[in-house]
Design a protein around this motif. Structure first.
Motif, PDB file in Angstrom:
ATOM      1  N   SER A   1       0.711  -1.182  -0.045  1.00 35.26           N
ATOM      2  CA  SER A   1      -0.091   0.063   0.019  1.00 35.26           C
ATOM      3  C   SER A   1       0.885   1.293   0.027  1.00 35.26           C
ATOM      4  O   SER A   1       1.900   1.357   0.552  1.00 35.26           O
ATOM      5  CB  SER A   1      -0.976  -0.056   1.037  1.00 35.26           C
ATOM      6  N   ALA A   2       0.282   2.046  -0.510  1.00 36.66           N
ATOM      7  CA  ALA A   2       0.986   3.548  -0.754  1.00 36.66           C
ATOM      8  C   ALA A   2       0.624   4.250   0.745  1.00 36.66           C
ATOM      9  O   ALA A   2      -0.201   5.570   0.554  1.00 36.66           O
ATOM     10  CB  ALA A   2       0.618   4.240  -2.063  1.00 36.66           C
ATOM     11  N   SER A   3       0.959   3.881   1.789  1.00 35.28           N
ATOM     12  CA  SER A   3       0.618   4.631   2.895  1.00 35.28           C
ATOM     13  C   SER A   3       1.944   4.494   3.761  1.00 35.28           C
ATOM     14  O   SER A   3       2.943   4.012   3.523  1.00 35.28           O
ATOM     15  CB  SER A   3      -0.405   3.655   3.529  1.00 35.28           C
ATOM     16  N   ALA A   4       2.053   5.127   5.062  1.00 38.52           N
ATOM     17  CA  ALA A   4       3.219   5.155   6.023  1.00 38.52           C
ATOM     18  C   ALA A   4       3.491   3.638   6.297  1.00 38.52           C
ATOM     19  O   ALA A   4       4.607   3.187   6.576  1.00 38.52           O
ATOM     20  CB  ALA A   4       2.858   6.010   7.242  1.00 38.52           C
ATOM     21  N   ASP A   5       2.546   2.798   6.836  1.00 38.80           N
ATOM     22  CA  ASP A   5       2.814   1.565   7.151  1.00 38.80           C
ATOM     23  C   ASP A   5       3.584   0.753   5.738  1.00 38.80           C
ATOM     24  O   ASP A   5       4.368   0.021   5.947  1.00 38.80           O
ATOM     25  CB  ASP A   5       1.532   1.052   7.585  1.00 38.80           C
ATOM     26  N   GLY A   6       2.905   1.216   4.714  1.00 36.37           N
ATOM     27  CA  GLY A   6       3.557   0.635   3.394  1.00 36.37           C
ATOM     28  C   GLY A   6       4.798   1.086   3.228  1.00 36.37           C
ATOM     29  O   GLY A   6       5.633   0.214   2.718  1.00 36.37           O
ATOM     30  N   ASP A   7       5.261   2.301   3.713  1.00 38.16           N
ATOM     31  CA  ASP A   7       6.679   2.544   3.575  1.00 38.16           C
ATOM     32  C   ASP A   7       7.697   1.555   4.404  1.00 38.16           C
ATOM     33  O   ASP A   7       8.560   1.297   3.893  1.00 38.16           O
ATOM     34  CB  ASP A   7       6.773   4.030   4.100  1.00 38.16           C
TER      35      ASP A   7
ATOM     36  N   ARG B   1       4.022  -0.377  -5.520  1.00 32.44           N
ATOM     37  CA  ARG B   1       3.142   0.590  -4.353  1.00 32.44           C
ATOM     38  C   ARG B   1       1.905   0.815  -5.081  1.00 32.44           C
ATOM     39  O   ARG B   1       1.812   1.294  -6.221  1.00 32.44           O
ATOM     40  CB  ARG B   1       3.945   1.677  -4.040  1.00 32.44           C
TER      41      ARG B   1
ATOM     42  N   SER C   1      -2.668   0.794  -3.623  1.00 27.91           N
ATOM     43  CA  SER C   1      -3.673   0.073  -2.868  1.00 27.91           C
ATOM     44  C   SER C   1      -5.108   0.359  -3.536  1.00 27.91           C
ATOM     45  O   SER C   1      -5.273   1.214  -4.481  1.00 27.91           O
ATOM     46  CB  SER C   1      -3.675   0.327  -1.485  1.00 27.91           C
TER      47      SER C   1
ATOM     48  N   SER D   1      -7.373   2.284  -2.472  1.00 26.67           N
ATOM     49  CA  SER D   1      -7.326   3.847  -2.169  1.00 26.67           C
ATOM     50  C   SER D   1      -6.567   4.623  -2.747  1.00 26.67           C
ATOM     51  O   SER D   1      -6.987   5.894  -2.849  1.00 26.67           O
ATOM     52  CB  SER D   1      -7.471   3.922  -0.790  1.00 26.67           C
ATOM     53  N   LYS D   2      -5.651   4.347  -3.141  1.00 22.29           N
ATOM     54  CA  LYS D   2      -4.495   5.115  -3.929  1.00 22.29           C
ATOM     55  C   LYS D   2      -3.429   4.316  -4.671  1.00 22.29           C
ATOM     56  O   LYS D   2      -2.756   3.484  -4.426  1.00 22.29           O
ATOM     57  CB  LYS D   2      -3.563   5.740  -2.694  1.00 22.29           C
TER      58      LYS D   2
ATOM     59  N   ARG E   1      -6.830  -2.954   4.272  1.00 22.37           N
ATOM     60  CA  ARG E   1      -7.851  -2.664   5.356  1.00 22.37           C
ATOM     61  C   ARG E   1      -8.640  -3.636   5.684  1.00 22.37           C
ATOM     62  O   ARG E   1      -9.547  -3.518   6.439  1.00 22.37           O
ATOM     63  CB  ARG E   1      -8.569  -1.191   5.030  1.00 22.37           C
TER      64      ARG E   1
END
Length: 224
Positions: free
Chosen positions: A76-82, A97, A99, A101-102, A129
């Motif tokens: 996912s392209a999120s902080a957790d994904g980073d 990268r 998901s 949502s993004k 999610r």
């Protein structure tokens, strides 16, 4: 404010190395029992790529088990994904990268191209999610468009933490554990499929994934 920002940057840089080091230590202090190894042995013999398919709860553990295979995982392209992206790369694999949502469509197209080129991939069909252990459409589309089968993967350890409050009840391995890794039979998806047929295969794949979870747990229970 500047100091807090510096601390956050330091933590962001250190965290992936700490996680990768922990997983490496856990990996070397435990032992693995693989069920269904012949599944990927046969695909490899035929020169075919495949897509490891596991529930989101296995992301941390699988990062070690699938290390150094040149696999690309959809992250996912999120902080957790980073964090996941950096850990996966430290353990010898890659990421794409995106998901639901993004950046999802672009990432899925990139995954399709990756697999069609003959390379291995990873997807978590209930991420990022949830709901947990419910097959979303992306994995089925990836298999249909790439021509590669989904291979159910599940891992459970004799010693592990379970994040009870997390939506996926995430599994985190402990030192000196016996790890059972179960691979299910390949799930092939026709290239031209939609409507009711798509939903039917989606349901069948979800059932196969959950049966593989039960298989791994049952084998571990027998060892106790």
């Amino acid at each position: 404010m500047a100091k807090r920002g510096w601390n956050q940057e330091l933590k962001a840089r250190l965290a992936p190395h700490l996680v990768a080091s922990w997983l490496t230590l856990v990996g070397h202090t435990g032992r693995d029992i693989w069920l269904g190894q012949e599944v990927i042995d046969e695909l490899r013999r035929q020169g075919k790529p495949w897509i490891y398919c596991f529930w989101h709860c296995n992301v941390t553990q699988a990062s070690w088990e699938l290390r150094n295979q040149g696999v690309a995982g959809l992250v996912s392209a999120s902080a957790d994904g980073d964090l996941a992206d950096k850990v996966i790369r430290l353990l010898g694999n890659g990421t794409i990268r995106g998901s639901s949502s993004k950046g999802g469509v672009k990432a899925l197209l990139e995954m399709i191209r990756w697999v069609k080129s003959g390379k291995l991939a990873v997807i978590t069909p209930d991420g990022p999610r949830g709901p947990a252990r419910k097959m979303q459409s992306g994995a089925i589309t990836l298999a249909a468009k790439s021509g590669a089968p989904l291979v159910p993967f599940h891992m459970v350890s004799s010693r592990q933490w379970v994040a009870e409050k997390a939506w996926d009840r995430h599994l985190i391995p402990k030192l000196f554990s016996t790890r059972v890794v179960s691979l299910g039979q390949p799930i092939y998806v026709p290239s031209l499929i939609d409507g009711a047929a798509f939903k039917a295969i989606q349901a069948q794949a979800e059932e196969a994934m959950n049966a593989n979870v039960e298989r791994a747990q049952a084998h571990l229970d027998q060892l106790k």
